[in-house]
Every structure is written in C-alpha cells, then in structure tokens.
Design an enzyme around this catalytic site. Structure first.
Site, PDB file in Angstrom:
ATOM      1  NE  ARG A  67    -100.323  22.110  68.415  1.00  0.00           N
ATOM      2  CZ  ARG A  67     -99.928  23.030  69.296  1.00  0.00           C
ATOM      3  NH1 ARG A  67    -100.813  23.582  70.113  1.00  0.00           N
ATOM      4  NH2 ARG A  67     -98.672  23.408  69.372  1.00  0.00           N
ATOM      5  CG  PHE A  69     -97.296  21.621  75.893  1.00  0.00           C
ATOM      6  CD1 PHE A  69     -97.322  22.565  76.911  1.00  0.00           C
ATOM      7  CD2 PHE A  69     -97.420  22.070  74.578  1.00  0.00           C
ATOM      8  CE1 PHE A  69     -97.478  23.918  76.637  1.00  0.00           C
ATOM      9  CE2 PHE A  69     -97.572  23.422  74.295  1.00  0.00           C
ATOM     10  CZ  PHE A  69     -97.595  24.341  75.332  1.00  0.00           C
ATOM     11  CD  GLN A 126    -104.842  23.901  70.242  1.00  0.00           C
ATOM     12  OE1 GLN A 126    -103.651  23.859  70.539  1.00  0.00           O
ATOM     13  NE2 GLN A 126    -105.313  24.730  69.320  1.00  0.00           N
ATOM     14  CG  ASN A 170    -103.952  32.989  72.001  1.00  0.00           C
ATOM     15  OD1 ASN A 170    -102.829  32.761  71.546  1.00  0.00           O
ATOM     16  ND2 ASN A 170    -104.134  33.433  73.248  1.00  0.00           N
ATOM     17  CG  PHE A 200    -104.436  24.779  75.779  1.00  0.00           C
ATOM     18  CD1 PHE A 200    -103.819  24.709  77.029  1.00  0.00           C
ATOM     19  CD2 PHE A 200    -104.414  26.005  75.104  1.00  0.00           C
ATOM     20  CE1 PHE A 200    -103.222  25.814  77.602  1.00  0.00           C
ATOM     21  CE2 PHE A 200    -103.810  27.126  75.669  1.00  0.00           C
ATOM     22  CZ  PHE A 200    -103.219  27.028  76.925  1.00  0.00           C
ATOM     23  CG  LEU A 256     -98.564  28.089  77.821  1.00  0.00           C
ATOM     24  CD1 LEU A 256     -99.612  26.991  77.742  1.00  0.00           C
ATOM     25  CD2 LEU A 256     -98.176  28.547  76.421  1.00  0.00           C
ATOM     26  CG  HIS A 270    -102.476  30.823  75.709  1.00  0.00           C
ATOM     27  ND1 HIS A 270    -103.083  30.488  74.522  1.00  0.00           N
ATOM     28  CD2 HIS A 270    -101.139  30.876  75.452  1.00  0.00           C
ATOM     29  CE1 HIS A 270    -102.157  30.327  73.582  1.00  0.00           C
ATOM     30  NE2 HIS A 270    -100.969  30.555  74.127  1.00  0.00           N
TER      31      HIS A 270
END
Length: 336
Positions: free
Chosen positions: A45, A50, A53, A92, A103, A112, A116
C-alpha cells in the site's frame, strides 16, 4: 530516537534492485509458523505524500501479519511522534491490534500521534522510499509494479551498512526535502548545478540511465526552491536539465518521457529550438505526425540552416505523404 539495533531492507521494484534502506527491526518465528522477517514480503500500500506500508508476512495484501507475541499485540507506548519523513510506525486496525505490518511516513503525519506506535526511523535510504512513494498505484493504493523486500537482516554494531559511497561524488539526498538541515535558497541552486554537471559527466561516458537520473534529481532540487526572488534563475537552470534529460530519453528510446521533458522545457521557453526538435523527434516515433510537423517547422523557422532539423522535416513529410498515398489507394480500391 534511542536504539542500538540497525537493520537493512533491500528493495526491488518490478524485479530490479533500487537500493537499501537502513532501519530497525526484529526477527524470530511466530505462532503462524512462518519466519518473522520481511524477506520476500512487499510494500502492498503506497499513498503519495503520506506513507508506504508493508510487513504483511502472511497474506501479503494488508489483511494478515504475525509477531513473536502472536497474531496481534498491544500498543506499547506513544512516546515518539510522526513528526518527519522516514518515521517507522506500527500499522493497525485500531487500538492494541499491532502485528508485523508497519509503515514509513513520507511527510509529517501528526494526526497519527497517539494512535500508532513509532518504533524507529530511516537513517539511510530515503531515496529508495521516495522511489516507491512516486510509483503508479491502482485500486486500493496497490503499486502497479511489485515493490518487494528482496533481503533483510540485522547489522552488528561494527558492521558496514552495505550502502556504497557514490562514485561520482554526489552525496546529496535524492530528494531535497530529506536533506538535514534544510537547504537555503542559494544552497539549493548550487546543489542543482552540481548535480546537473555530474549528469553531464555521466552523459559523456554514455551512462544514459545514470545521467537522466541526475538531471531529474537536479530538477527536483530546483522545484523545491520556492524563494520568489530566485524564480527567474530557477527557470533558467531548469532549461538545460529538461533538454539534456530529453536527449537521454531519445537515446534510450523512451519517447513518452522525452516528449514530457520537452513539454516542460517549452513551457518555460516556447522558442527553444532544441526543445522543438527533440519533441518533434519523439512525436514522430509516437506516430503523432501532425504535431511533429508543427514542431519541426517551427524549429526550422527559428534555425533554417540546421541540417538535423532539415532532415527531420524531410523525413516527417515523406512519412506523411506515403501514408496519404496508401490511404488514397485503399479508398480507390473500394470503388473498383
């Protein structure tokens, strides 16, 4: 971030090695029975500006994962923040659902924080991260070209990180936003000029792939310079970078990229003869003869004595006439 554990991730894109990322990690055997390392797993991903991942070592698509603590484990702490590019953090699906998925941020992501767990950072190889960040993606933010961790492991305190020093002397980060400390306006201009010159040396040695990579890197440094007082200089310095990159792509027969570079050049300088000629060459190979003819005729108007431009104009005319003649005969045969 305090840590004495260094790990490496060797990355391929489409099966081709693109470099090594130096970071942190663990290794063991999980309850799934699969080895707890990232070798042959993928970055499944990628979201530009951003994160990238990866770490799904069981399913490979973001639905799996494992750990030495079991399939899921609790959040440990939220001491560190997502305050810069290159932060490593646990992926998660809610509180206390950590596994092997992780990531890497490509820009600060403060939203975040507290959600995370940050466990490390990239200390070398952000250029590799940026290459993945900028790859084309499809549905679900899945990269269209597989981005795979081909090898990984832990480095001892005295081990060399395996990242070679650049032979051409260009030690600048691949992307200027990753340079620490931040570069000032004049430093960005000087860096771009130095990188372009390195590109020229590669071009002279017929190292075309390396040369075009340097020209594109120089352009990134110029585009990163938003100082309004130097924008004229920025535009002037972009011109040879676009022009030389277009030449490299023509020699590599990458007609679309050659056209793209010429488009960017001609947006700055519409009467640039080299840009018109090189775009006409690319358009001819792309079978866009009408547009190619416009460019080559304009180039010839600006430089009527150039032999290469004359030849290209003749070649395009011959191809166009031959095609029209073939069409005429085809239509004529329909009414016999």
């Amino acid at each position: 971030m305090a840590s004495n554990i260094r790990c490496f991730l060797d990355v391929t894109m489409g099966g081709e090695p693109v470099g090594r990322i130096i970071t942190v990690g663990e290794k063991g055997i999980g309850k799934s029975g699969k080895p707890l390392h990232f070798k042959n797993s993928s970055f499944h991903r990628i979201i530009k500006s951003f994160v990238i991942q990866g770490g799904d070592i069981t399913a490979g698509n973001g639905t799996g994962g494992d750990s030495i603590y079991g399939e899921k484990f609790e959040d440990e702490c939220f001491v560190h923040n997502h305050d810069r590019p290159g932060v490593l953090s646990m992926a998660n699906c809610g509180a206390n659902t950590n596994s092997s998925q992780f990531f890497i941020t490509t820009k600060p992501a403060p939203h975040l924080n507290g959600k995370h767990v940050v466990f490390g950072k990239v200390v070398k190889g952000m250029g590799v991260v940026r290459k993945m960040e900028n790859i084309e993606t499809g549905s679900g933010d899945v990269p269209v070209v597989p981005c795979v961790i081909s090898d990984c492991g832990e480095l001892g305190p005295n081990d060399h990180d395996g990242v070679p020093e650049p032979a051409d002397g260009d030690t600048m980060e691949d992307y200027p936003e990753d340079h620490e400390p931040d570069l000032l306006s004049d430093q960005l201009l000087n860096a771009a000029e130095f990188i372009r010159i390195v590109g020229n040396e590669n071009f002279k040695a017929q190292k075309l792939v390396e040369a075009v990579a340097k020209y594109e890197k120089a352009i990134r440094y110029l585009e990163f310079n938003v100082d309004p007082e130097v924008q004229t200089a920025v535009s002037e310095k972009k011109i040879p970078c676009y022009s030389n990159a277009a030449m490299c792509y023509l020699k590599l027969k990458n007609w679309k990229r050659a056209r793209y570079m010429c488009d960017k050049l001609l947006n700055i300088d519409p009467n640039n003869v080299k840009g018109l000629f090189r775009r006409a060459t690319a358009l001819k190979e792309l079978d866009e003869l009408e547009e190619a003819e416009k460019d080559v005729l304009e180039a010839r108007r600006l430089d009527p004595e150039d032999a290469a431009i004359k030849k290209l104009a003749v070649d395009i005319t011959k191809i166009t006439q031959a095609r029209k003649e073939k069409e005429r005969k085809a239509y004529a045969s329909m009414f016999k």
